[in-house]
Design a protein around this motif. Sequence first.
Motif, PDB file in Angstrom:
ATOM      1  N   ILE A 108       0.848  -1.199   0.000  1.00  0.00           N
ATOM      2  CA  ILE A 108       0.000   0.000   0.000  1.00  0.00           C
ATOM      3  C   ILE A 108       0.878   1.240   0.000  1.00  0.00           C
ATOM      4  O   ILE A 108       1.877   1.307   0.724  1.00  0.00           O
ATOM      5  N   SER A 109       0.507   2.235  -0.815  1.00  0.00           N
ATOM      6  CA  SER A 109       1.172   3.543  -0.771  1.00  0.00           C
ATOM      7  C   SER A 109       0.118   4.614  -0.546  1.00  0.00           C
ATOM      8  O   SER A 109      -1.018   4.506  -1.014  1.00  0.00           O
ATOM      9  N   PHE A 110       0.514   5.661   0.179  1.00  0.00           N
ATOM     10  CA  PHE A 110      -0.413   6.672   0.697  1.00  0.00           C
ATOM     11  C   PHE A 110       0.005   8.039   0.169  1.00  0.00           C
ATOM     12  O   PHE A 110       1.028   8.584   0.558  1.00  0.00           O
ATOM     13  N   ALA A 111      -0.793   8.606  -0.737  1.00  0.00           N
ATOM     14  CA  ALA A 111      -0.543   9.940  -1.285  1.00  0.00           C
ATOM     15  C   ALA A 111      -1.637  10.903  -0.831  1.00  0.00           C
ATOM     16  O   ALA A 111      -2.670  10.483  -0.312  1.00  0.00           O
ATOM     17  N   GLY A 112      -1.408  12.192  -1.056  1.00  0.00           N
ATOM     18  CA  GLY A 112      -2.393  13.210  -0.700  1.00  0.00           C
ATOM     19  C   GLY A 112      -1.732  14.376  -0.004  1.00  0.00           C
ATOM     20  O   GLY A 112      -0.872  14.174   0.862  1.00  0.00           O
ATOM     21  N   PRO A 113      -2.110  15.603  -0.354  1.00  0.00           N
ATOM     22  CA  PRO A 113      -1.392  16.778   0.148  1.00  0.00           C
ATOM     23  C   PRO A 113      -1.739  17.198   1.565  1.00  0.00           C
ATOM     24  O   PRO A 113      -1.079  18.067   2.120  1.00  0.00           O
ATOM     25  N   GLY A 114      -2.763  16.603   2.168  1.00  0.00           N
ATOM     26  CA  GLY A 114      -3.197  17.081   3.479  1.00  0.00           C
ATOM     27  C   GLY A 114      -3.294  15.989   4.512  1.00  0.00           C
ATOM     28  O   GLY A 114      -4.303  15.890   5.223  1.00  0.00           O
ATOM     29  N   ALA A 126       1.187   0.914  10.500  1.00  0.00           N
ATOM     30  CA  ALA A 126       0.800  -0.190   9.617  1.00  0.00           C
ATOM     31  C   ALA A 126       1.959  -0.661   8.754  1.00  0.00           C
ATOM     32  O   ALA A 126       2.003  -1.818   8.339  1.00  0.00           O
ATOM     33  N   GLY A 127       2.904   0.244   8.450  1.00  0.00           N
ATOM     34  CA  GLY A 127       4.035  -0.112   7.608  1.00  0.00           C
ATOM     35  C   GLY A 127       3.822   0.138   6.133  1.00  0.00           C
ATOM     36  O   GLY A 127       4.484  -0.478   5.289  1.00  0.00           O
ATOM     37  N   VAL A 128       2.895   1.056   5.799  1.00  0.00           N
ATOM     38  CA  VAL A 128       2.677   1.384   4.390  1.00  0.00           C
ATOM     39  C   VAL A 128       3.698   2.431   3.945  1.00  0.00           C
ATOM     40  O   VAL A 128       4.318   3.106   4.770  1.00  0.00           O
ATOM     41  N   THR A 129       3.869   2.572   2.625  1.00  0.00           N
ATOM     42  CA  THR A 129       4.738   3.616   2.080  1.00  0.00           C
ATOM     43  C   THR A 129       3.962   4.926   2.026  1.00  0.00           C
ATOM     44  O   THR A 129       2.858   4.983   1.471  1.00  0.00           O
ATOM     45  N   ILE A 130       4.529   5.974   2.597  1.00  0.00           N
ATOM     46  CA  ILE A 130       3.915   7.298   2.579  1.00  0.00           C
ATOM     47  C   ILE A 130       4.596   8.129   1.503  1.00  0.00           C
ATOM     48  O   ILE A 130       5.828   8.295   1.522  1.00  0.00           O
ATOM     49  N   LEU A 154       9.160   5.893   3.468  1.00  0.00           N
ATOM     50  CA  LEU A 154       8.825   7.175   2.860  1.00  0.00           C
ATOM     51  C   LEU A 154       9.309   7.247   1.414  1.00  0.00           C
ATOM     52  O   LEU A 154      10.466   6.939   1.114  1.00  0.00           O
ATOM     53  N   ALA A 155       8.425   7.658   0.521  1.00  0.00           N
ATOM     54  CA  ALA A 155       8.785   8.043  -0.837  1.00  0.00           C
ATOM     55  C   ALA A 155       8.526   9.543  -0.959  1.00  0.00           C
ATOM     56  O   ALA A 155       7.824  10.123  -0.130  1.00  0.00           O
ATOM     57  N   VAL A 156       9.098  10.159  -1.963  1.00  0.00           N
ATOM     58  CA  VAL A 156       8.882  11.588  -2.175  1.00  0.00           C
ATOM     59  C   VAL A 156       8.041  11.787  -3.436  1.00  0.00           C
ATOM     60  O   VAL A 156       8.404  11.295  -4.512  1.00  0.00           O
ATOM     61  N   ARG A 157       6.923  12.465  -3.269  1.00  0.00           N
ATOM     62  CA  ARG A 157       6.106  12.805  -4.432  1.00  0.00           C
ATOM     63  C   ARG A 157       6.668  14.070  -5.072  1.00  0.00           C
ATOM     64  O   ARG A 157       6.881  15.087  -4.399  1.00  0.00           O
ATOM     65  N   VAL A 158       6.906  13.976  -6.372  1.00  0.00           N
ATOM     66  CA  VAL A 158       7.542  15.054  -7.113  1.00  0.00           C
ATOM     67  C   VAL A 158       6.490  15.802  -7.927  1.00  0.00           C
ATOM     68  O   VAL A 158       5.656  15.183  -8.603  1.00  0.00           O
TER      69      VAL A 158
END
Length: 411
Positions: A108-114, A126-130, A154-158
């Motif tokens: 699971i990966s979790f995106a969103g600006p807020g 939970a151990g998901v990628t943010i 953690l990943a970085v959204r570009v």
Amino acid sequence: MNKVKPIGPIPDGYESVSGELAIGGASATDLVGEHGSPLFVYSENLLSRRIEALRATMPEQLHIHYAMKANPFTPVLSHMITLVDGIDIASGGELAMALGAGATAGHISFAGPGKRDDELLQAIKAGVTINIESPNECDRALSIGAREGIKPRLAVRVNPDFDLKGSGMKMGGGAKPFGMDTDLVAPTVRKIMASDAHWRGFHIFAGSQALKADAIIETQAQTIALAARLADEIGHSPEHVNLGGGFGIPYFPGDEALDITEIGIALKQQFSDLPAILSNTQFALELGRYLVGEAGVYLTRIVDRKESQGETFLVTDGGLHHQLAASGNFGTVIRRNYPAAIANRYDQPSEETVSIVGCLCTPLDLLSDRAEMPVAQVGDVVAIFCAGAYGATASPANFLGQGAAKEVMVG
């Protein structure tokens, strides 16, 4: 009489049984009779076929992720989890739904600006990628991880300096609330790597709902080049790069289906000649609407037929509170007709021009505007196609106290 307005193309995969629209082998009237109206019906077979077509066309090593915001209905989500390599979420609520439907946290990966602190905590535990969207969000995630004694993933959204040409919704190429401008990426990644956190890679999403293969091919090439440039600047290979999605579906008159074969050929060539710093990187496509949109139909009964100033209106028991997008109130600038039909007169020729409206007390509640249809009566069933994405949960179900539509998945 006002000018007739064409309807969008009905998706492939639907059949007629005894003159009626059938979904998963069941007629529309039988489905409404069993489950009630209004009703969203999703085809498990069409969901599976879409994934199979992608697998056959895209590079074998490419992962396919499902962006569950398109349709989080539990049976749909549970089925999609068995078909894809990852689930992309955009809230703590979606995280709970994904885990409850059987998704593995590591997929699971979790995106969103807020993202709120409680959502970051939930995701870290939970151990998901943010997918980190700002330096501030990075600091908050690192602080929460340190406090809890957990190593965040953690990943970085570009926010790329290009957009997806012809996309219905641009997610890059200018000032955006999504992701970080490219000059902020390397310092943020270095901070993650210097801390007690796991840097997963990049999430780069330039746009959505594109129907031109050449535009998607160009964007994917730019995305891979950007990922390589950022990795070189950081001095470290990313474990994972989410290429975004952008694959659209035909909704409106004149729209043509996306040529995924052309995209697959180009992406295979890209993968055969990757920059050295990306040679061991895992790539993924993040798709929502493309995977589920055409697999859903919205069924609603006609409760009245009326004439006004020479025009005919078919009034249904559904409306924009369930199908906001089909009413033209979900981001479209010029309202055009979704694909629609009189479901129980599916094989009959069009004989009249009608407007199909919902039950709400607002002129915005328009499901089909001056479209040619077979002659329909009270009790007949209207079908609105392309209802598998951004339908039930993207519409104001409780407007005027109407409440949610029923949903069902069939074979």
